[in-house]
Design an enzyme around this catalytic site. Structure first.
Site, PDB file in Angstrom:
ATOM      1  N   ARG A 147       0.729  -1.036  -0.057  1.00 14.32           N
ATOM      2  CA  ARG A 147      -0.083   0.106   0.084  1.00 14.32           C
ATOM      3  C   ARG A 147       0.945   1.270   0.014  1.00 14.32           C
ATOM      4  NH1 ARG A 147      -4.086   2.262   4.693  1.00 14.32           N
ATOM      5  NH2 ARG A 147      -2.095   3.343   5.323  1.00 14.32           N
ATOM      6  N   TYR A 159      -2.883  12.781   7.039  1.00 11.55           N
ATOM      7  CA  TYR A 159      -3.534  11.296   7.715  1.00 11.55           C
ATOM      8  C   TYR A 159      -3.294  10.168   6.870  1.00 11.55           C
ATOM      9  CZ  TYR A 159      -5.398   7.535   9.890  1.00 11.55           C
ATOM     10  OH  TYR A 159      -5.647   6.428  10.395  1.00 11.55           O
ATOM     11  N   ASP A 212      -5.308   3.906  -0.007  1.00  9.06           N
ATOM     12  CA  ASP A 212      -6.420   4.133   0.864  1.00  9.06           C
ATOM     13  C   ASP A 212      -6.512   5.611   0.784  1.00  9.06           C
ATOM     14  OD1 ASP A 212      -8.367   4.231   2.811  1.00  9.06           O
ATOM     15  OD2 ASP A 212      -7.177   3.063   4.388  1.00  9.06           O
ATOM     16  N   HIS A 214      -9.303   6.939   2.719  1.00 13.33           N
ATOM     17  CA  HIS A 214      -9.952   7.380   3.860  1.00 13.33           C
ATOM     18  C   HIS A 214     -11.341   7.902   3.817  1.00 13.33           C
ATOM     19  CE1 HIS A 214      -5.682   6.300   5.463  1.00 13.33           C
ATOM     20  NE2 HIS A 214      -6.578   5.716   6.253  1.00 13.33           N
ATOM     21  N   GLU A 238      -8.980   1.903  -1.821  1.00 19.49           N
ATOM     22  CA  GLU A 238      -9.719   1.596  -0.619  1.00 19.49           C
ATOM     23  C   GLU A 238     -10.529   2.903  -0.108  1.00 19.49           C
ATOM     24  OE1 GLU A 238      -7.547   0.382   2.853  1.00 19.49           O
ATOM     25  OE2 GLU A 238      -9.321   0.750   4.270  1.00 19.49           O
ATOM     26  N   GLU A 264     -13.956  -1.593   6.509  1.00 21.02           N
ATOM     27  CA  GLU A 264     -13.213  -1.687   7.734  1.00 21.02           C
ATOM     28  C   GLU A 264     -14.015  -1.141   8.806  1.00 21.02           C
ATOM     29  OE1 GLU A 264      -9.391   0.643   6.802  1.00 21.02           O
ATOM     30  OE2 GLU A 264     -10.072   2.253   8.126  1.00 21.02           O
ATOM     31  N   ARG A 285     -13.505  -5.390   3.587  1.00 22.64           N
ATOM     32  CA  ARG A 285     -12.597  -5.489   4.576  1.00 22.64           C
ATOM     33  C   ARG A 285     -12.916  -5.400   5.786  1.00 22.64           C
ATOM     34  NH1 ARG A 285      -8.107  -3.907   3.936  1.00 22.64           N
ATOM     35  NH2 ARG A 285      -8.357  -2.116   5.386  1.00 22.64           N
ATOM     36  N   GLU A 341      -4.356  -7.169   4.925  1.00 14.41           N
ATOM     37  CA  GLU A 341      -3.564  -6.138   5.315  1.00 14.41           C
ATOM     38  C   GLU A 341      -2.539  -6.542   6.523  1.00 14.41           C
ATOM     39  OE1 GLU A 341      -5.729  -2.696   6.757  1.00 14.41           O
ATOM     40  OE2 GLU A 341      -4.026  -1.300   6.363  1.00 14.41           O
ATOM     41  N   TRP A 405     -13.192  12.076   7.742  1.00 10.68           N
ATOM     42  CA  TRP A 405     -12.093  11.567   8.335  1.00 10.68           C
ATOM     43  C   TRP A 405     -11.484  10.892   7.313  1.00 10.68           C
ATOM     44  CZ3 TRP A 405     -10.482   6.692   9.493  1.00 10.68           C
ATOM     45  CH2 TRP A 405      -9.225   6.683  10.084  1.00 10.68           C
TER      46      TRP A 405
HETATM   47  C1  CS2 Z   1      -6.748   2.419   7.744  1.00 13.91           C
HETATM   48  C2  CS2 Z   1      -6.523   2.385   9.249  1.00 13.91           C
HETATM   49  O1  CS2 Z   1      -5.443   0.563   7.878  1.00 13.91           O
HETATM   50  C3  CS2 Z   1      -6.304   1.070   7.099  1.00 13.91           C
HETATM   51  O2  CS2 Z   1      -6.724   0.853   6.160  1.00 13.91           O
HETATM   52  O3  CS2 Z   1      -7.877   2.887   7.199  1.00 13.91           O
HETATM   53  O4  CS2 Z   1      -5.381   2.534   9.602  1.00 13.91           O
HETATM   54  C4  CS2 Z   1      -7.297   3.130  10.168  1.00 13.91           C
HETATM   55  O5  CS2 Z   1      -7.479   4.573   9.874  1.00 13.91           O
HETATM   56  C5  CS2 Z   1      -7.413   3.035  11.366  1.00 13.91           C
HETATM   57  O6  CS2 Z   1      -7.409   1.485  11.701  1.00 13.91           O
HETATM   58  C6  CS2 Z   1      -8.550   3.578  12.314  1.00 13.91           C
HETATM   59  O7  CS2 Z   1      -8.555   3.054  13.735  1.00 13.91           O
HETATM   60 MG    MG Z   2      -8.415   1.881   5.708  1.00 14.34          MG
END
Ligand code: CS2
Ligand code: MG
Length: 405
Positions: A147, A159, A212, A214, A238, A264, A285, A341, A405
């Site tokens: 990734r 982030y 990702d 987010h 993602e 997730e 996921r 992951e 976020w």
């Molecule tokens: C992220 C995570 O791993 C991922 O794909 O989206 O790091 C996520 O930010 C955290 O698990 C949030 O708790």
């Molecule tokens: Mg993620």
């Protein structure tokens, strides 16, 4: 095999983890991960005050009935706190049943479907060169998928590259409050394709690449990014946008062949149902902890398989090694497995608290044949590394508006 005790342990070996221990009258115990990043004590309280008293005396082998009892029986269904608590109990019961029968959990699920579990590593950096150098290192170690996340120029502390910073707590200041990070969709969209262009030039085309987002884009911005990244042939993109409105995802598909992954933060099959049955995603996921355990994850995977959707469980550092082990067993078995992951083996402190049986060989994660999940926990860590309040970052647009976020 009756449940005689349920205890909850919250500790912080560099980050907070909630661990559940279910003990039986035969003296066996099973472990489950109840960690919900930034809301750990809510799950611990739910478990201690509302779940544990109801389960004492129940037969620990009735995993399905206990799951239904906690899900249907509570009246208030779903939600991350509830489902993480149920997930921790379910994991601990599978661990127990494995120990009781002398079998690793993957064997109880139906046995191994593969030699090992393919993982993707995380390459995070402050510049494109830094990210690519890290990715090249992983490829050299045998990883088949990586990734890529990179700081966006002129956007401090983006982030997504936070994971590698071991001073996670320092960023939250003396009062341990959520750090705030700036976000500009325009700067992001202008920059990200150049990361993948360079990655393909330097790393070649054999390696599978992931990114990702987010959940930070709107549907039309998401379509733009999917198209822009199409030439670089990602394994998946993602969380390209938030998914409260599942129907919006179907609109993305005609724009691009970039595969999509999501899930997730989901805690129920209902969060994913429309996405799956409208062929809007390629990878699901959901995580064993936040989705309510191995029991519902099996049902999700079977449903997803009808629509050619593969599994790719969340594997961030805020899932404890207990969840990682549960994923490993699940992935060994699940027929429609995609990829796992994997962010590496964690800090020394973490590894002094959790004893978990994994290794990575030629990009495949494996475990030996220990009964149950193959993980143990140092119960004294609660005194040694007590809980520290911690939050995920919050992002704001450059004019100060709070952003997705
Ligand atoms: C992220 C995570 O791993 C991922 O794909 O989206 O790091 C996520 O930010 C955290 O698990 C949030 O708790
Ligand atoms: Mg993620």
């Amino acid at each position: 095999m009756k449940i005689s005790d349920i205890s909850v342990y919250v500790c912080c070996p560099d980050r907070n983890f909630v661990t559940v221990k279910i003990t039986t009258d035969e003296g066996l115990y099973g472990l489950g991960d109840g960690t919900l990043n930034g809301r750990e004590l809510a799950v611990a309280s739910y478990l201690e005050n509302h779940v544990a008293p109801c389960l004492i005396g129940k037969d620990a082998r009735n995993i399905e009935d206990i799951w239904q009892y906690l899900y249907k029986g509570a009246y208030w269904r779903k939600g991350p706190v509830t489902m993480t608590a149920i997930g921790a109990i379910d994991m601990a019961l599978w661990d127990l049943f494995g120990k009781y029968t002398g079998q690793p959990v993957y064997q109880l699920l139906g046995g191994k479907s593969r030699k090992g579990v393919k993982v993707y590593a995380h390459a995070n950096g402050a510049s494109i060169d830094e990210v690519i150098e890290q990715a090249a290192g992983f490829i050299k170690e045998g990883y088949k998928a990586v990734r890529l996340q990179c700081s966006i120029p002129e956007m401090d502390g983006t982030y997504g590259i936070l994971g590698d910073k071991k001073d996670y707590y320092k960023m939250q200041g003396d009062r341990h409050l959520p750090p705030e990070q700036p976000w500009s969709t325009r700067k992001y969209l202008n920059f990200i394709p150049s990361l993948f262009k360079k990655a393909r030039e330097v790393l070649g085309w054999d390696v599978e690449l992931v990114h990702d987002v987010h959940s930070r884009l709107t549907p039309i911005e998401a379509a733009k990014l999917c198209k822009a990244l199409e030439p670089y042939d990602l394994l998946f993109l993602e969380d390209v946008m938030p998914s409260e409105n599942q129907a919006e995802f179907a609109g993305l598909r005609p724009h691009s062949t970039t595969p999509l992954a999501i899930g997730e933060t989901y805690n129920s099959i209902w969060d994913a149902k429309t996405l799956i049955e409208t062929n809007s995603i390629d990878y699901i996921r959901c995580a064993v902890s936040h989705f309510g355990g191995i029991t519902p994850l099996r049902r999700l995977a079977d449903f997803a398989s009808l629509y050619h959707v593969k599994t790719s469980p969340h594997g961030a550092p805020d899932l404890s090694p207990i969840a990682l082990m549960a994923h490993l067993h699940f992935n060994y078995w699940v027929p429609n497995f995609g990829i796992q992951e994997f962010v590496g083996f964690g800090t020394d402190k973490l590894n002094s608290v959790f004893d978990y049986d994994i290794y990575v060989e030629d990009g495949l994660m494996k475990t030996s044949d220990k009964p149950g999940l193959g993980v143990d926990f140092d119960f004294s860590s609660v005194e040694q590394y007590p809980y520290k309040r911690s939050y995920l970052p919050v992002s704001r647009l450059e004019d100060g508006t709070l952003s997705d976020w």
